[in-house]
Design a protein around this motif. Structure first.
Motif, PDB file in Angstrom:
ATOM      1  N   VAL A 173      21.502  20.592  15.553  1.00  0.00           N
ATOM      2  CA  VAL A 173      21.926  20.211  16.898  1.00  0.00           C
ATOM      3  C   VAL A 173      20.724  19.564  17.563  1.00  0.00           C
ATOM      4  O   VAL A 173      19.688  20.220  17.742  1.00  0.00           O
ATOM      5  N   VAL A 213      27.693  19.414  20.063  1.00  0.00           N
ATOM      6  CA  VAL A 213      28.123  19.538  18.677  1.00  0.00           C
ATOM      7  C   VAL A 213      29.273  20.539  18.609  1.00  0.00           C
ATOM      8  O   VAL A 213      29.150  21.670  19.091  1.00  0.00           O
ATOM      9  N   SER A 240      32.829  15.606  21.497  1.00  0.00           N
ATOM     10  CA  SER A 240      31.647  15.953  20.702  1.00  0.00           C
ATOM     11  C   SER A 240      30.904  14.696  20.254  1.00  0.00           C
ATOM     12  O   SER A 240      31.524  13.709  19.851  1.00  0.00           O
ATOM     13  N   ARG A 253      28.816  15.019  17.655  1.00  0.00           N
ATOM     14  CA  ARG A 253      29.020  15.273  16.237  1.00  0.00           C
ATOM     15  C   ARG A 253      29.741  16.603  16.079  1.00  0.00           C
ATOM     16  O   ARG A 253      29.815  17.388  17.030  1.00  0.00           O
TER      17      ARG A 253
END
Length: 233
Positions: free
Chosen positions: A24, A30, A200, A202
């Protein structure tokens, strides 16, 4: 900000997590998604100090914090909003916030309470109310506010929309967006996979204790095969 490398966590002879690695970055949101029983809560527990990994390494800003106590992790800048909120129901809203700020100075605590009033105006209306009388949505906001009182460098949330009415789910996701816009670093376990991926930077997909996919929110949203066994999509 956060580096997880090869984490395996066991309950007796059962491996709830198997060689999990993720990162992160500072200022990232995330997402961590997957079906029930995938190991998502176990992973947050292994990061926050509630559980001790059998193998692997947890680093925060390059420092090895593997196996550190929950209090130590909080002082290291990692705060957890647990599943089912776990606020102190016999204490008032403001007392819950003051407990959340126990690791910071008195002056910082006062300033942070002012920030929470701005960020969570509904809590100001319930300031001296026992937390046990809050609605589900109010209690979730209090749980998040309490975690923010420690000035975390990384805020982790475990199923923040779980059990909430649809209109309150919107409130939670609006709040995550606002925290993202403020530059907060977030790792969020969320049952509502599609909505989480939509905000998000990722995300990682866990299944049976292992990472089975990772990528940007947009990349994972395009993979319909990932959602066959998910709840709350």
């Amino acid at each position: 900000m956060l580096e997880i490398e090869g984490i395996t966590t066991r309950y007796g002879s059962i491996s709830a997590l198997r060689d999990v690695s993720l990162t992160v970055g500072s200022g990232e949101v995330v997402g961590l998604i997957g079906p029930n029983g995938a190991g998502k809560t176990t992973l947050l527990g292994s990061i926050s100090g509630l559980l001790k990994p059998s193998t692997g390494t947890v680093r925060v800003e390059g420092v090895d914090v593997t196996g550190m106590s929950p209090d130590g992790m909080l002082r290291a800048g990692v705060a957890l909003v647990p599943e089912h909120r776990r606020i102190f129901t016999d204490l008032s809203v403001v007392e819950n916030l003051k407990i959340g700020g126990v690791t910071v100075s008195a002056s910082d605590r006062s300033a942070l309470i002012d920030e929470m009033v701005e960020l969570f105006p509904v809590l100001k209306e319930k300031w001296n109310t026992s937390a046990g009388f809050l609605s589900g949505g109010e209690a979730q906001q209090l749980a998040i506010a309490r975690a923010l009182m420690s000035k975390p460098r990384l805020l982790m949330m475990d199923e923040p929309s779980l059990g909430l009415a649809p209109i309150l789910v919107d409130v939670v996701f609006d709040l995550i967006r606002e925290l993202r816009d403020q530059g907060k670093t977030l790792l969020v376990v969320e049952q509502n996979a599609t909505r989480m991926l939509g905000i998000s930077d990722r995300a990682y997909v866990l299944r049976s204790g292992a990472v089975v996919a990772e990528g940007s929110g947009a990349e994972l949203l395009a993979r319909e095969d990932l959602f066959d066994t998910f709840v709350g999509n």
